[in-house]
Design a protein around this motif. Structure first.
Motif, PDB file in Angstrom:
ATOM      1  N   ASN A  54       0.831  -1.203   0.000  1.00  0.00           N
ATOM      2  CA  ASN A  54       0.000   0.000   0.000  1.00  0.00           C
ATOM      3  C   ASN A  54       0.871   1.261   0.000  1.00  0.00           C
ATOM      4  O   ASN A  54       0.563   2.244   0.658  1.00  0.00           O
ATOM      5  CB  ASN A  54      -0.978   0.005   1.181  1.00  0.00           C
ATOM      6  N   THR A  56       3.304   3.750  -2.835  1.00  0.00           N
ATOM      7  CA  THR A  56       3.592   4.034  -4.232  1.00  0.00           C
ATOM      8  C   THR A  56       4.937   4.740  -4.298  1.00  0.00           C
ATOM      9  O   THR A  56       5.205   5.662  -3.529  1.00  0.00           O
ATOM     10  CB  THR A  56       2.505   4.942  -4.845  1.00  0.00           C
ATOM     11  N   TYR A  79       8.284   7.956  -1.154  1.00  0.00           N
ATOM     12  CA  TYR A  79       7.115   7.089  -1.293  1.00  0.00           C
ATOM     13  C   TYR A  79       5.897   7.796  -0.731  1.00  0.00           C
ATOM     14  O   TYR A  79       5.997   8.676   0.112  1.00  0.00           O
ATOM     15  CB  TYR A  79       7.337   5.772  -0.534  1.00  0.00           C
ATOM     16  N   THR A  82      -0.712   4.616  -0.948  1.00  0.00           N
ATOM     17  CA  THR A  82      -1.565   4.460  -2.125  1.00  0.00           C
ATOM     18  C   THR A  82      -3.024   4.754  -1.785  1.00  0.00           C
ATOM     19  O   THR A  82      -3.674   5.573  -2.439  1.00  0.00           O
ATOM     20  CB  THR A  82      -1.440   3.028  -2.695  1.00  0.00           C
TER      21      THR A  82
END
Length: 165
Positions: A54, A56, A79, A82
């Motif tokens: 979870n 991205t 990062y 998500t």
């Protein structure tokens, strides 16, 4: 008289003379050993690892350029989550490896290695010093061994063998 002569001849040829093989051997040896210098090195590589759920990836992590005398360098990644509100996991690790050495070989001087590359995993054995290491074996079997310096060994032996068959 003939019978006596005949009988004595038979007795003379029937009894064989005693015979025996006798072997005598003397074996002597001496071994003097001086250990040589040795080095075994294992270079640790640089590595990084990223895992998660979870998340991205925005900007990827980057390893720097390998140049002798400088650290490899690492720039962590960027990062984002998500799905907001859901659970997530994220792990990032980096191991700085060994520098590329400027010294890849060395010279042994007087049984000693003056300089070695330094790596993460290294085993070094210093060379032996003969010093006063000596040994003699006399013809009467007398042995003399004189101790040497560090990393030396001396073994002497005399074997006497007598075999009668």
């Amino acid at each position: 008289m003939r019978r006596f002569l005949f009988l004595s001849c038979l007795t003379f040829f029937a009894v064989s003379p005693a015979s025996a093989d006798i072997t005598h051997a003397i074996k002597s040896s001496i071994s003097l050993t001086v250990d040589g210098a040795a080095s075994q090195s294992i270079r640790q590589p640089s590595s990084f690892s990223v895992s998660g759920s979870n998340v991205t990836l925005g900007t990827p992590p980057v390893l720097g350029t390998l140049t002798s005398g400088t650290a490899l360098g690492y720039t962590p990644g960027a990062y984002s989550i998500t799905t907001a509100g859901d659970s997530f996991s994220y792990s990032e690790s980096y191991i700085e490896g060994d520098d590329a050495p400027s010294l890849l070989s060395t010279t042994v001087t007087g049984g000693v290695v003056p300089a070695l590359p330094t790596f993460s995993n290294q085993t070094v054995t210093s060379g032996g010093i003969a010093g006063t290491l000596a040994g003699t074996l006399a013809t009467d079997g007398a042995m003399t061994i004189t101790a040497g310096g560090a990393g030396t060994a001396a073994v002497a032996q005399v074997i006497q063998e007598l075999s009668i068959r």
